[in-house]
Scaffold this active site. Structure first.
Site, short mmCIF file in Angstrom:
data_model
loop_
_atom_site.label_atom_id
_atom_site.label_comp_id
_atom_site.label_asym_id
_atom_site.label_seq_id
_atom_site.Cartn_x
_atom_site.Cartn_y
_atom_site.Cartn_z
N LYS A 179 -31.20 -18.04 -26.34
CA LYS A 179 -30.55 -18.66 -25.17
C LYS A 179 -29.85 -19.96 -25.51
O LYS A 179 -28.81 -20.30 -24.93
CB LYS A 179 -31.54 -18.88 -24.04
CG LYS A 179 -32.71 -19.80 -24.32
CD LYS A 179 -33.94 -19.02 -24.64
CE LYS A 179 -35.17 -19.90 -24.82
NZ LYS A 179 -36.33 -19.08 -25.24
N THR B 121 -42.92 -13.90 -33.75
CA THR B 121 -43.55 -13.09 -32.71
C THR B 121 -42.62 -11.99 -32.21
O THR B 121 -43.01 -10.82 -32.11
CB THR B 121 -43.95 -13.99 -31.53
OG1 THR B 121 -44.90 -14.95 -31.99
CG2 THR B 121 -44.58 -13.17 -30.41
N LYS C 29 -31.13 -21.01 -19.89
CA LYS C 29 -31.14 -19.71 -19.22
C LYS C 29 -30.28 -19.73 -17.96
O LYS C 29 -29.56 -18.77 -17.67
CB LYS C 29 -32.59 -19.33 -18.88
CG LYS C 29 -33.47 -19.15 -20.11
CD LYS C 29 -34.94 -19.05 -19.72
CE LYS C 29 -35.84 -19.01 -20.94
NZ LYS C 29 -37.27 -19.05 -20.59
#
Length: 441
Positions: free
Chosen positions: A113, A20, A213
């Site tokens: 991440k 994506t 994160k």
């Protein structure tokens, strides 16, 4: 880094991963080429790509790009100046590619991440020694430019704390539970059908994604080494429709938050990093951030509070963040990865388990019989936990009934001892559920 190629002066990009995000980067660079040329001194052009399946239909023209079956080969490609890594994973090909690209003196842009949470400090040191960029705006909160904001716009401030909604899947689930009264499992199944949750949702609903994160935000905020292992993590699996109803009655909403702050313990400073479902006042701005949206709140000693809200994932927002990093590289803007040079990043120890202090919510299920509440209250008294309120619904002698307590400010360690003792009371019929109450504005 900018070089000459057949089409003139350009920054040449190799993309590893055509899912994506990778496809979104290809589309954005093509569709917004005119906009980018207004802001960059030369074009940003994709020259090579890599993915597992060359034959897959991705609804984008890849014929003009060189194809590398091995993503690590992008680091050695003669027509690649910047490697964009959107493969994912904390090791494997993603790590090998980034390490090779840095060793070859090529800039790196990543949305990974997990990799940064596990290896960010070491990669930052390597990138700075090689004189190349390690850029990762897309790794945290998708379309919210929070890394740029903290590393540049807020750089003159001492950041006092940072917290936020860092996972859109959990925020969507909790929002739907509140709005519909349905239970977690039902809403999760719907989120999977809609594509908001993965087939295996563990990374999201157990808080791991948000913790990755948060570890990055903490390093940027406090100029310290990334310490994913130091985060206290829990998710939202144990949040029930009953908890959400009680939260509303008490004037709160339940959110999965990542929270980080510096605390003083004696003569030593420590970092408290937590990811868990907690209650926030209904009138707090972050309580009103619903659905798949993310929000990050920073508190600077001069600027005060800043709130950034936006989509945390998806093709468009994440591709936008990747390309913003490419634009900075094209402009020659190469900054330390974590707000300060890697060699100056402080190693700040994590706060010890159970040290968090604040009010708490405790829900327990008991057999309704005389003396139960007094027995529970006595346990809290013995642990020096002061009660602020109690809710007990309609009496049903002999049946299971919920009893909810909120406490005044106390420590996580004290509450944990209360929960342990409650588990030994014969009238308590299931493990008590505990959430911190965060008094946020």
């Amino acid at each position: 880094m900018a070089v000459e190629n057949a089409s003139g002066r350009a920054l040449r990009v190799g993309i590893a991963g055509l899912g994506t995000v990778g496809v979104g980067v290809v589309r954005l660079l093509a569709e917004n080429r005119d906009i980018l040329l207004q802001h960059c001194p030369w074009p940003i052009e994709v020259t090579a790509v890599s993915a597992r399946d060359r034959r897959k239909n991705r609804d984008v023209d890849l014929s003009k790009f060189d194809w590398c079956d091995d993503p690590v080969a992008l680091a050695d490609h003669p027509k690649v100046d910047v490697v964009v890594e959107v493969i994912g994973g904390s090791g494997g090909a993603a790590k090998a590619l980034i390490e090779r690209a840095i060793a070859k003196g090529k800039h790196v842009v990543t949305a990974n991440k997990a990799l940064l949470a596990e290896h960010g400090t070491a990669l930052a040191r390597s990138a700075e020694q090689a004189g190349v960029a390690l850029a990762y705006e897309a790794a945290v909160a998708g379309g919210i430019p929070i890394i740029k904001s903290m590393r540049e716009g807020l750089a003159a401030n001492r950041i006092e704390h940072v917290y936020g909604i860092l996972n859109g899947t959990c925020n969507y689930i909790l929002t739907q539970m509140r709005e519909t009264g349905r239970e977690f499992a039902d809403v999760l199944a719907e989120a999977q059908q809609l594509g908001y949750a993965e087939a295996d949702p563990s990374f999201d609903v157990d808080g791991i994604d948000a913790a990755h994160k948060l570890s990055i935000l903490t390093a940027v905020a406090f100029g310290c080494e990334v310490d994913f292992a130091g985060i206290k993590i829990s998710g939202i699996r144990n949040v029930s429709a009953m908890d959400i109803e009680y939260a509303s009655e008490l004037g709160y909403r339940i959110k999965l938050l990542g929270l980080s702050r510096l605390i003083d313990q004696g003569a030593e400073r420590r970092i408290e990093q937590r990811v868990h479902a907690c209650m926030v006042p209904q009138n707090a701005l972050i309580a009103k951030v619903d659905g798949v949206y993310n929000a990050v709140v920073t508190q600077g000693n001069f600027v005060g509070q800043n709130v950034a809200i936006g989509r945390g994932a998806g093709q468009g927002p994440t591709a936008s963040a990747v390309v913003s990093d490419l634009m900075d590289i094209a402009r020659g803007r190469i900054l330390p990865a974590f707000s300060a040079p890697a060699d100056t990043l402080k190693k700040i120890p994590a706060a010890p388990e159970g040290s968090h202090v604040g009010p708490f919510y405790i829900r327990t299920m008991v057999v309704d019989r005389p003396g139960v509440i007094a027995e529970v209250a006595a346990i809290m008294r013995d642990e020096n936990v002061s009660l602020e309120s109690m809710i007990q619904r309609a009496r049903s002698p002999g049946d299971r009934v919920p009893v909810v307590f909120t406490t005044h400010e106390t420590s996580q360690a004290q509450v944990s001892r209360v929960v342990q003792k409650l588990g030994k009371v014969s009238a308590v019929v299931e493990p008590p559920h505990v959430m911190s109450i965060e008094q946020l504005s």
